[in-house]
Design a protein around this motif. Structure first.
Motif, mmCIF file in Angstrom:
data_model
loop_
_atom_site.group_PDB
_atom_site.id
_atom_site.type_symbol
_atom_site.label_atom_id
_atom_site.label_comp_id
_atom_site.label_asym_id
_atom_site.label_seq_id
_atom_site.Cartn_x
_atom_site.Cartn_y
_atom_site.Cartn_z
ATOM 1 N N GLU A 36 0.808 -1.217 0.000
ATOM 2 C CA GLU A 36 0.000 0.000 0.000
ATOM 3 C C GLU A 36 0.843 1.269 0.000
ATOM 4 O OE1 GLU A 36 -0.891 -2.075 4.026
ATOM 5 O OE2 GLU A 36 -0.290 -2.652 1.990
ATOM 6 N N GLU A 39 2.778 3.055 -4.295
ATOM 7 C CA GLU A 39 2.398 4.135 -5.220
ATOM 8 C C GLU A 39 2.937 5.485 -4.759
ATOM 9 O OE1 GLU A 39 -1.563 3.973 -7.500
ATOM 10 O OE2 GLU A 39 -1.978 2.997 -5.577
ATOM 11 N N GLU A 63 -1.443 -6.697 -7.435
ATOM 12 C CA GLU A 63 -2.289 -5.515 -7.352
ATOM 13 C C GLU A 63 -1.444 -4.243 -7.401
ATOM 14 O OE1 GLU A 63 -5.358 -2.920 -7.239
ATOM 15 O OE2 GLU A 63 -5.385 -5.070 -7.703
ATOM 16 N N VAL A 64 -0.288 -4.264 -6.731
ATOM 17 C CA VAL A 64 0.633 -3.130 -6.820
ATOM 18 C C VAL A 64 1.057 -2.917 -8.268
ATOM 19 C CG1 VAL A 64 2.905 -2.252 -6.151
ATOM 20 C CG2 VAL A 64 1.478 -3.404 -4.456
ATOM 21 N N ARG A 66 -0.580 -3.703 -10.983
ATOM 22 C CA ARG A 66 -1.701 -3.102 -11.718
ATOM 23 C C ARG A 66 -1.789 -1.597 -11.455
ATOM 24 N NH1 ARG A 66 -4.181 -7.925 -9.728
ATOM 25 N NH2 ARG A 66 -4.606 -9.415 -11.422
ATOM 26 N N ARG A 67 -1.657 -1.218 -10.201
ATOM 27 C CA ARG A 67 -1.787 0.197 -9.842
ATOM 28 C C ARG A 67 -0.660 1.029 -10.449
ATOM 29 N NH1 ARG A 67 -3.450 -0.065 -3.365
ATOM 30 N NH2 ARG A 67 -5.338 -1.336 -3.641
ATOM 31 N N ARG A 70 -1.152 1.608 -14.176
ATOM 32 C CA ARG A 70 -2.188 2.572 -14.553
ATOM 33 C C ARG A 70 -1.635 3.995 -14.627
ATOM 34 N NH1 ARG A 70 -6.020 -0.780 -11.481
ATOM 35 N NH2 ARG A 70 -5.629 0.411 -9.571
ATOM 36 N N ARG A 71 -0.484 4.224 -14.012
ATOM 37 C CA ARG A 71 0.033 5.590 -13.949
ATOM 38 C C ARG A 71 1.432 5.738 -14.515
ATOM 39 N NH1 ARG A 71 -0.160 6.749 -7.675
ATOM 40 N NH2 ARG A 71 0.617 8.768 -8.353
#
Length: 229
Positions: A36, A39, A63-64, A66-67, A70-71
């Protein structure tokens, strides 16, 4: 400025070991130990590469991944205790550029980091963009646009598309693509190449099931259509 590598690894001993060797190799290492926090850390330190443990507690590595994707198109090297083909393919599907399976050698890790950073920074500003139909691939800026709209692609996706589009009509086997993009001597399974091509088709093709640009030549490999002008 010293290039920064972000290490996202919950095992502090591994994280500190990796950081020590990267520092010796001329990088600045930033460590975080929770998914968490990745990012925010990436935004603060603007890394040239992220080393990401897939087996993080809480927000896991996928999941990290993917996040971050996205950026950013920053190169991402997975560290994973999972050695199955499915897990590796899934990592590439989500957007990883390379992986190392634990346990790993620190010299190999540093070599992989250097190779990924070189590849991400490659492309002289004087090298002309490749234009095929509505697709523009700019090696100097390392950007891809379709009908004027910029696409988000990973380092590997850019390298494969640029390599093929620069040689329209020529058929390259999966092994040839592995050697050209990953480098000779690397062991990359066929499904990783197929997965990467599928991702690119979803991004650039008007109809991915009937590709205009990236064509399959059954039994031989892939080519960039020479009539996609």
């Amino acid at each position: 400025m010293t290039p920064t590598v972000l290490i996202v690894e919950d095992d502090r001993k591994i994280s500190q070991l990796v950081a020590k060797h990267l520092t010796s190799a001329g990088f600045r290492a930033v460590e975080v130990h929770r998914g968490e926090d990745a990012e925010d850390a990436a935004e603060r330190c603007a890394p040239v590469l992220v080393i990401l443990d897939i087996g993080l507690p809480g927000v896991d590595g996928l999941e990290v991944l993917r996040r971050l994707r996205r950026r950013s198109d920053v190169p991402i090297l997975m560290l994973t205790a999972r050695s199955t083909e499915t897990d590796k393919v899934l990592g590439f599907e989500v957007g990883a550029d390379d992986y190392l399976t634990k346990p790993f050698g620190t010299r190999e890790l540093v070599a992989r980091v250097r190779a990924l950073v070189r590849r991400a920074q490659a492309g002289e500003a004087t090298e002309a963009p490749v234009t095929r139909g509505g697709l523009t691939i700019d090696p100097g800026r390392r950007t891809i646009e379709i009908d004027g709209e910029r696409l988000e692609v990973t380092t590997l996706e850019f390298d494969v598309l640029h390599f093929l589009a620069s040689r329209p009509g020529r058929v390259f086997s999966r092994q040839a693509l592995m050697d050209q993009v990953w480098g000779e001597g690397r062991v990359v399974d066929d499904r990783s190449i197929d997965s990467l091509i599928s991702r690119l088709r979803r991004k650039i093709e008007p109809e991915p099931s009937r590709p205009r640009y990236l064509q399959t030549v059954w039994g031989a490999g892939y080519r960039f259509a020479d009539d996609a002008m």
